[in-house]
Structures are given as structure tokens and as C-alpha cells.
Design an enzyme around this catalytic site. Structure first.
Site, mmCIF file in Angstrom:
data_model
loop_
_atom_site.group_PDB
_atom_site.id
_atom_site.type_symbol
_atom_site.label_atom_id
_atom_site.label_comp_id
_atom_site.label_asym_id
_atom_site.label_seq_id
_atom_site.Cartn_x
_atom_site.Cartn_y
_atom_site.Cartn_z
ATOM 1 N N ARG A 115 0.798 -1.282 0.071
ATOM 2 C CA ARG A 115 0.012 -0.056 0.047
ATOM 3 C C ARG A 115 0.945 1.287 0.113
ATOM 4 O O ARG A 115 0.382 2.321 0.561
ATOM 5 C CB ARG A 115 -1.031 0.119 1.443
ATOM 6 C CG ARG A 115 -2.025 -0.912 1.048
ATOM 7 C CD ARG A 115 -2.886 -0.964 -0.122
ATOM 8 N NE ARG A 115 -3.607 -2.245 -0.027
ATOM 9 C CZ ARG A 115 -3.391 -3.387 -0.393
ATOM 10 N NH1 ARG A 115 -2.254 -3.393 -1.412
ATOM 11 N NH2 ARG A 115 -4.129 -4.543 -0.434
ATOM 12 N N SER A 165 -11.050 -1.519 3.263
ATOM 13 C CA SER A 165 -10.585 -1.751 4.587
ATOM 14 C C SER A 165 -9.865 -0.377 5.137
ATOM 15 O O SER A 165 -9.206 0.252 4.343
ATOM 16 C CB SER A 165 -9.136 -2.788 4.247
ATOM 17 O OG SER A 165 -9.835 -4.012 3.954
ATOM 18 N N GLU A 185 -5.370 2.927 6.520
ATOM 19 C CA GLU A 185 -4.955 2.779 4.801
ATOM 20 C C GLU A 185 -5.703 4.256 4.278
ATOM 21 O O GLU A 185 -5.342 4.886 3.250
ATOM 22 C CB GLU A 185 -5.655 1.395 4.404
ATOM 23 C CG GLU A 185 -5.549 1.266 2.782
ATOM 24 C CD GLU A 185 -5.737 -0.141 2.408
ATOM 25 O OE1 GLU A 185 -5.525 -0.954 3.288
ATOM 26 O OE2 GLU A 185 -6.310 -0.310 1.309
#
Ligand SMILES: Cc1cc2nc3c(=O)[nH]c(=O)nc-3n(C[C@H](O)[C@H](O)[C@H](O)COP(=O)(O)OP(=O)(O)OC[C@H]3O[C@@H](n4cnc5c(N)ncnc54)[C@H](O)[C@@H]3O)c2cc1C
Length: 303
Positions: free
Chosen positions: A177, A227, A297
């Protein structure tokens, strides 16, 4: 009035219909909540991007590039900033053999679908990720063991001053990520992906399988950013949250999804405060009970 002055300057290059003053960000993100920003500008090319950035800077305002808004959350009720949205006018897809060349505003899910139709394998994992190519490269989006870094050859980017770069996969320094864009602030104009020629039916079956898995395990259709937290080292955020008994935990109109504990959802007209407090509560409870810190995130703008 500040916003009128900003509007007049932006309007010298960008049409009125593409400038929204005092924009409510709930309308521009999949979470369907968030504060108001000074201006949201829909941009269609590099010139307009640079123009919008220069006006924001002239007025001393922060700016943020967004794609489909599927991983952003504008926290302050009133955020003095310019949001520059890469519009659907930057969504051209061209194909040369097994290489796809696509503009930054292209839908990743659509590209994944197109690749399947062309009998090209490598993007099946992305079939349900509701972002643009720009956001996916910036985030190194991934699922089911694959990531953007596995298929990207290069990205054409610009700096906020308009300098042009061709960034190779290595230069983008992809990690989980993460891409270098998170540090150098370059903007993705287009990207090239190398896929593998394969059997169309098998490729479609793999993509359909991932889609079915998502529908079975995720709260699809309920506003969220997917998420909310990154995977901690050697662990899984959703598992930790679940083990702390937090499924269904609620603050106002936002809650931890009962279907997938990694998804913090806006399931009942939640506010930015609800969502922010929910993030903080989940983080604190997991930290107290397990000693593990959950990093977000989702990109919190203005927070
Ligand atoms: C239901 C759901 C499921 C999801 N599933 C997944 C998943 O399986 N895997 C996964 O990785 N993510 C997933 N996500 C999160 C999200 O879709 C991805 O992170 C996606 O790549 C974000 O793209 P975007 O265009 O929406 O970016 P935005 O949310 O608009 O922006 C995200 C970040 O990217 C930057 N950015 C956007 N465009 C550009 C550009 N052109 N140039 C430079 N920077 C840019 C922004 O500044 C921001 O910091 C999911 C989200 C939802 C709502």
C-alpha cells in the site's frame, strides 16, 4: 470573498461547470460523508491540473488530487483546501499486444474487465476495487495476493510545477500500500501495464471468482473506503478487530461491519465525527488489548 476570487482565477482555464465552490465531499467519496472544502475542481488534462494547483498555492491553500474518492476521508467540517479531481475525461484505454496504456482517471475495475475481454491476465484481482488508475498506483492497490506493482511497467507523471517524468516500476519503489508518489507528490497522468495472454474463459472464471468472494465476505453497497486500516506486520487488521469483539461496534451512524471487521462503514447517515471517533476507538481498543497499533489505509485529508 475568498472563494469568489479563487473561482474567478480558476475559471480563466476551467469551465464553470467543473468548479464547485464550498463542495460537500460526501458527494465525491465512496464513504458518503465528510466536510466541505473551499473548491472542488474537475480537471481534464495536465494544463488544468497545473493551473488548479498554482491557484491553490497563490491563495496559500493546501490542495489534494483525488480520483474516485474510494480511499479518502475529509475530516474537518470546513476545510480550506482545493480538491483537484481527475475527471472521466482522462480515461482513455489503448492496447498494444499484451500492453495496456491507460490514463490516470480510468476506472481500475473497468480496466480489469476490459483486460478479461481482451483475453489478458494479470488484473483479475482488481475486478472489485472501485478506484482510478491514479489512486491505484499511488496506493499500490492490491487483493488476493496480487498488487499493481506486479503488472505496472511505468507511469507518466507530472510534478506540481509541470515537470514531466516517466517513472519505471523500480523508481516507484512499491511496497505494501505504498508508492514513491506518497513522498514526491507527483501526479499520475497515465500508466502502462504488461499482462499475459491467456485463455479468456479461464481469466473470466478467475475474475468472477474474486467478485463472488467479495460479495460473500464484504459489505458491498454500504458506504465505506474498503479496509480502513493497513495490515500490521505478520497480522491482519480485520482479524484483530474481530478478536477484540468489535464487529458491530458503533459510533452514531458509523460502525464496524458485522460482515467484515476491516470495513468501517457509514451505514446510518454517519458524520465525519462519527467516522473519525470510530477509527480512534477501534485503534485504541485494539492497541490496549493486543499491543498492536493499526495504521490507517484510508487517507485522512485535513486531519
Ligand atoms: C468497497 C471497497 C473495496 C475496496 N477494496 C480494495 C482492495 O481490495 N484493495 C485495495 O488496495 N484497495 C481497496 N479499496 C480502496 C480503494 O478503492 C483503493 O485504494 C483505490 O486504489 C483508490 O483509488 P481512487 O481513485 O478512489 O483514489 P482516491 O481515494 O481518490 O485517492 C486515494 C489517494 O490516491 C491519490 N491519488 C488519486 N489519484 C491520483 C493521481 N492521478 N495521481 C497521484 N495521486 C493520486 C490521492 O491523492 C489520495 O492520496 C476499496 C475501497 C472500497 C470502497
Amino acid at each position: 470573498m475568498l472563494s469568489k476570487k479563487i473561482y474567478e482565477k480558476i475559471n480563466t482555464l476551467i469551465e464553470t461547470k467543473d468548479i464547485v465552490l464550498n463542495a460537500n465531499m460526501a458527494k465525491y467519496c465512496t464513504l458518503k460523508l465528510g466536510g466541505n472544502v473551499t473548491a472542488l475542481v474537475n480537471v481534464s488534462d495536465e494544463k488544468q491540473i497545473i493551473h488548479a494547483i498554482s491557484i491553490a498555492k497563490e491563495f496559500g491553500l493546501p490542495y489534494h488530487i483525488i480520483g474516485n474518492g474510494s480511499n479518502i476521508f475529509v475530516y474537518p467540517e470546513k476545510y480550506n483546501a482545493v480538491i483537484i479531481k481527475i475527471s472521466k475525461n482522462m480515461a482513455n484505454i489503448s492496447i498494444e499486444g499484451d500492453i495496456l496504456i491507460v490514463q490516470g482517471g480510468t476506472s481500475l475495475a473497468l480496466l480489469s474487465q476490459k483486460a478479461m475481454e481482451f483475453g489478458l491476465s494479470g488484473l483479475e484481482f482488481a475486478v472489485g476495487i472501485p478506484g482510478t488508475i491514479g489512486g491505484a498506483v499511488y496506493m499500490n492497490a492490491g487483493a488476493y495476493g496480487s498488487e499493481i506493482k506486479d503488472v505496472l511497467i511505468r507511469a507518466n507523471t507530472i510534478s506540481e510545477n509541470g515537470d514531466v517524468f516517466v517513472r519505471t516500476n523500480e523508481e516507484l519503489d512499491f511496497k505494501y500500500r505504498y508508492s514513491k508518489l506518497q513522498n514526491n507528490n507527483e501526479i499520475v497522468i497515465s500508466a502502462s501495464f504488461k499482462l499475459e495472454k491467456g485463455d479468456s474463459n479461464a481469466i473470466k472464471a478467475l475474475g468472477d471468482g474474486y467478485k463472488a468472494k467479495r460479495i460473500a465476505t464484504q459489505p458491498i453497497g454500504i458506504p465505506s473506503c474498503g479496509s480502513t486500516f493497513k495490515r500490521p506486520i505478520n497480522n491482519i487488521a480485520a482479524k484483530l478487530i474481530d478478536e477484540c469483539g468489535l464487529k458491530g461496534y458503533r459510533i452514531g451512524g458509523c460502525s464496524v461491519s458485522k460482515k467484515h471487521a476491516g470495513f468501517l462503514v457509514n451505514d446510518n447517515n454517519g458524520t465525519a465525527d462519527d467516522y473519525y471517533k470510530l477509527i480512534m476507538d477501534v485503534r485504541n481498543i485494539v492497541l490496549q488489548k493486543t499491543g498492536i497499533y493499526l495504521d490507517t489505509e484510508v487517507q485522512i485529508l485535513g486531519g
